[in-house]
Design a protein around this motif. Structure first.
Motif, PDB file in Angstrom:
ATOM      1  N   TYR A   1      87.650   9.559 -38.900  1.00  0.00           N
ATOM      2  CA  TYR A   1      87.838  10.665 -39.863  1.00  0.00           C
ATOM      3  C   TYR A   1      88.943  11.264 -39.369  1.00  0.00           C
ATOM      4  O   TYR A   1      90.242  11.288 -40.101  1.00  0.00           O
ATOM      5  CB  TYR A   1      86.828  11.560 -40.080  1.00  0.00           C
ATOM      6  CG  TYR A   1      87.083  12.708 -41.041  1.00  0.00           C
ATOM      7  CD1 TYR A   1      88.169  13.891 -40.949  1.00  0.00           C
ATOM      8  CD2 TYR A   1      86.934  12.800 -42.545  1.00  0.00           C
ATOM      9  CE1 TYR A   1      88.922  14.726 -41.688  1.00  0.00           C
ATOM     10  CE2 TYR A   1      87.558  13.176 -43.422  1.00  0.00           C
ATOM     11  CZ  TYR A   1      88.370  14.749 -43.517  1.00  0.00           C
ATOM     12  OH  TYR A   1      88.555  15.131 -44.299  1.00  0.00           O
TER      13      TYR A   1
ATOM     14  N   ASN B   1      96.945   9.722 -42.470  1.00  0.00           N
ATOM     15  CA  ASN B   1      97.857  10.016 -44.117  1.00  0.00           C
ATOM     16  C   ASN B   1      98.904  11.112 -43.049  1.00  0.00           C
ATOM     17  O   ASN B   1     100.263  11.438 -44.522  1.00  0.00           O
ATOM     18  CB  ASN B   1      96.370  10.667 -44.090  1.00  0.00           C
ATOM     19  CG  ASN B   1      95.632  10.225 -45.313  1.00  0.00           C
ATOM     20  OD1 ASN B   1      96.031   8.776 -45.392  1.00  0.00           O
ATOM     21  ND2 ASN B   1      94.818  10.661 -45.607  1.00  0.00           N
TER      22      ASN B   1
ATOM     23  N   PHE C   1      91.089  15.161 -57.037  1.00  0.00           N
ATOM     24  CA  PHE C   1      90.483  14.155 -56.167  1.00  0.00           C
ATOM     25  C   PHE C   1      89.507  15.635 -55.345  1.00  0.00           C
ATOM     26  O   PHE C   1      89.593  16.533 -54.914  1.00  0.00           O
ATOM     27  CB  PHE C   1      91.461  14.415 -54.962  1.00  0.00           C
ATOM     28  CG  PHE C   1      92.029  12.814 -55.063  1.00  0.00           C
ATOM     29  CD1 PHE C   1      93.745  12.471 -56.074  1.00  0.00           C
ATOM     30  CD2 PHE C   1      91.910  11.696 -53.871  1.00  0.00           C
ATOM     31  CE1 PHE C   1      93.492  11.272 -56.306  1.00  0.00           C
ATOM     32  CE2 PHE C   1      92.360  10.636 -54.318  1.00  0.00           C
ATOM     33  CZ  PHE C   1      93.567  10.514 -55.214  1.00  0.00           C
TER      34      PHE C   1
ATOM     35  N   ASP D   1      87.478  15.878 -52.766  1.00  0.00           N
ATOM     36  CA  ASP D   1      87.644  16.447 -51.580  1.00  0.00           C
ATOM     37  C   ASP D   1      89.264  16.385 -50.857  1.00  0.00           C
ATOM     38  O   ASP D   1      89.517  16.799 -49.923  1.00  0.00           O
ATOM     39  CB  ASP D   1      87.109  15.501 -50.723  1.00  0.00           C
ATOM     40  CG  ASP D   1      85.550  15.035 -51.769  1.00  0.00           C
ATOM     41  OD1 ASP D   1      85.512  13.944 -51.668  1.00  0.00           O
ATOM     42  OD2 ASP D   1      84.935  16.275 -51.639  1.00  0.00           O
TER      43      ASP D   1
ATOM     44  N   ILE E   1      92.531  14.428 -49.772  1.00  0.00           N
ATOM     45  CA  ILE E   1      92.479  13.709 -48.901  1.00  0.00           C
ATOM     46  C   ILE E   1      92.848  13.955 -47.472  1.00  0.00           C
ATOM     47  O   ILE E   1      92.641  15.252 -47.344  1.00  0.00           O
ATOM     48  CB  ILE E   1      93.154  12.901 -49.196  1.00  0.00           C
ATOM     49  CG1 ILE E   1      94.721  13.409 -48.999  1.00  0.00           C
ATOM     50  CG2 ILE E   1      93.210  11.864 -50.226  1.00  0.00           C
ATOM     51  CD1 ILE E   1      96.018  12.671 -49.441  1.00  0.00           C
TER      52      ILE E   1
ATOM     53  N   GLU F   1      93.282  18.234 -47.504  1.00  0.00           N
ATOM     54  CA  GLU F   1      91.756  18.761 -47.908  1.00  0.00           C
ATOM     55  C   GLU F   1      91.627  19.237 -49.335  1.00  0.00           C
ATOM     56  O   GLU F   1      90.965  18.930 -50.108  1.00  0.00           O
ATOM     57  CB  GLU F   1      90.385  18.829 -46.775  1.00  0.00           C
ATOM     58  CG  GLU F   1      89.560  18.027 -46.016  1.00  0.00           C
ATOM     59  CD  GLU F   1      91.274  17.396 -44.935  1.00  0.00           C
ATOM     60  OE1 GLU F   1      92.069  18.115 -44.825  1.00  0.00           O
ATOM     61  OE2 GLU F   1      90.543  17.015 -43.968  1.00  0.00           O
TER      62      GLU F   1
ATOM     63  N   VAL G   1      97.370   3.393 -48.840  1.00  0.00           N
ATOM     64  CA  VAL G   1      98.295   4.280 -49.133  1.00  0.00           C
ATOM     65  C   VAL G   1      99.157   3.066 -47.684  1.00  0.00           C
ATOM     66  O   VAL G   1      98.817   2.927 -46.756  1.00  0.00           O
ATOM     67  CB  VAL G   1      97.590   5.755 -47.839  1.00  0.00           C
ATOM     68  CG1 VAL G   1      98.521   6.514 -47.149  1.00  0.00           C
ATOM     69  CG2 VAL G   1      96.680   6.336 -48.176  1.00  0.00           C
TER      70      VAL G   1
ATOM     71  N   LEU H   1      92.394   4.114 -51.130  1.00  0.00           N
ATOM     72  CA  LEU H   1      92.193   5.506 -52.272  1.00  0.00           C
ATOM     73  C   LEU H   1      91.378   4.555 -53.458  1.00  0.00           C
ATOM     74  O   LEU H   1      91.658   3.664 -54.394  1.00  0.00           O
ATOM     75  CB  LEU H   1      93.460   6.005 -52.798  1.00  0.00           C
ATOM     76  CG  LEU H   1      93.684   6.731 -51.663  1.00  0.00           C
ATOM     77  CD1 LEU H   1      95.473   6.728 -52.854  1.00  0.00           C
ATOM     78  CD2 LEU H   1      93.315   7.045 -51.345  1.00  0.00           C
TER      79      LEU H   1
ATOM     80  N   ILE I   1      88.649   9.498 -54.482  1.00  0.00           N
ATOM     81  CA  ILE I   1      88.318   9.858 -53.272  1.00  0.00           C
ATOM     82  C   ILE I   1      89.654   8.783 -52.291  1.00  0.00           C
ATOM     83  O   ILE I   1      90.211   7.900 -52.767  1.00  0.00           O
ATOM     84  CB  ILE I   1      86.900   9.599 -53.417  1.00  0.00           C
ATOM     85  CG1 ILE I   1      86.665   8.522 -53.415  1.00  0.00           C
ATOM     86  CG2 ILE I   1      86.224  10.849 -53.630  1.00  0.00           C
ATOM     87  CD1 ILE I   1      85.069   8.788 -52.970  1.00  0.00           C
ATOM     88  N   GLN I   2      89.195   9.732 -51.354  1.00  0.00           N
ATOM     89  CA  GLN I   2      90.211   8.146 -50.259  1.00  0.00           C
ATOM     90  C   GLN I   2      88.616   7.903 -49.520  1.00  0.00           C
ATOM     91  O   GLN I   2      87.460   8.724 -48.924  1.00  0.00           O
ATOM     92  CB  GLN I   2      90.501   8.655 -48.992  1.00  0.00           C
ATOM     93  CG  GLN I   2      91.072   7.681 -48.163  1.00  0.00           C
ATOM     94  CD  GLN I   2      92.658   7.620 -47.765  1.00  0.00           C
ATOM     95  OE1 GLN I   2      92.756   9.293 -47.481  1.00  0.00           O
ATOM     96  NE2 GLN I   2      93.005   7.073 -46.626  1.00  0.00           N
TER      97      GLN I   2
END
Lengths: 76, 163
Positions: free
Chosen positions: A48, A55, B30, B32, B34, B38, B104, B122, B132-133
């Protein structure tokens, strides 16, 4: 951080609907079972974190870099 | 007899696009967010050009969150993703009929070194307008695959993920 000691076969409940069970302990390796509602996402932390970092990096580019990308990409 | 259709238009601020107008019905939700963002739940997908594989993923409520994304299959024709059922349900996909897969991009100062995150694509259902991712448990791909070099036609990254 809450720190608990658990033995194999014991469990932890988080909130009212996330349950973590210690299934097996073999040296450094621990098998953990997790029961949670479908909407609760569960990941290995390092994975994660890697996506978080990817990102953040992707989001941090200055506007001029993106503009240049847009202009020049068709030449690639 | 007159028929009226109400179309709600949103004005969104974007650090890259300036002020843009988006139809409310085109906003992708989305649930959640990303990873790293978030709390951002609403995004607009804006094409970079009239044609071509590049888009912007612009957060509706955060002008500085504007990612460049791309259709990965243009650069990686053999790209394959196996999406488990719970993830498809998260975006209310019906048999994956309307699923779009987008990657991405990380664009460095030298944009020729631009990379695509093939590890965590994605997933967007254009019917339900949810996205979602997707983070797999394991993958042959990494978070950084070069899109402009010949490496892009190579096999997926050998063992392990990322760098």
């Amino acid at each position: 951080m809450l720190v608990l000691n658990r033995k194999k076969g014991e469990a932890i409940i988080i909130g009212h609907n996330v349950e973590i069970s210690i299934l097996e302990v073999q040296g450094d390796n621990i098998k953990i079972g997790i029961e949670a509602p479908r909407e609760v996402k569960i990941f290995r932390k390092e994975i994660y974190d890697e996506i978080v970092e990817a990102n953040r990096q992707a989001a941090s580019q200055p506007e001029e870099v993106i503009s240049r990308f847009k202009e020049m990409k068709s030449q690639m | 007899m007159d028929f009226y259709i109400e179309v709600k238009i949103l004005k969104i601020q974007s650090k890259i696009l300036g002020e843009i107008e988006i139809e409310e019905s085109a906003i992708i939700h989305f649930p959640d967010g990303i990873p790293a963002f978030e709390e951002e739940r609403r995004f607009a997908i804006v094409p970079m050009d009239e044609s071509g594989p590049f888009y912007y993923l612009q957060a509706v409520n955060r002008p500085e969150l504007c990612l460049v994304i791309a259709d990965p299959f243009v650069f990686f024709p053999d790209y394959q993703v196996e999406v488990p059922e719970p993830e498809l349900q998260r975006i209310q996909a019906e048999e994956g009929k309307n699923i779009s897969l987008l990657s991405v991009l990380t664009i460095p100062d030298d944009f020729r070194q631009t990379t695509a995150n093939l590890f965590a694509p994605l997933l967007i259902d254009t019917g339900s307008k949810k996205g979602i991712q997707f983070i797999p448990e394991k993958s042959l791909y990494s978070t950084k695959h070069s899109i402009f070099t010949s490496e892009s036609s190579a096999a997926p990254a050998a063992a392990g993920q990322g760098e």
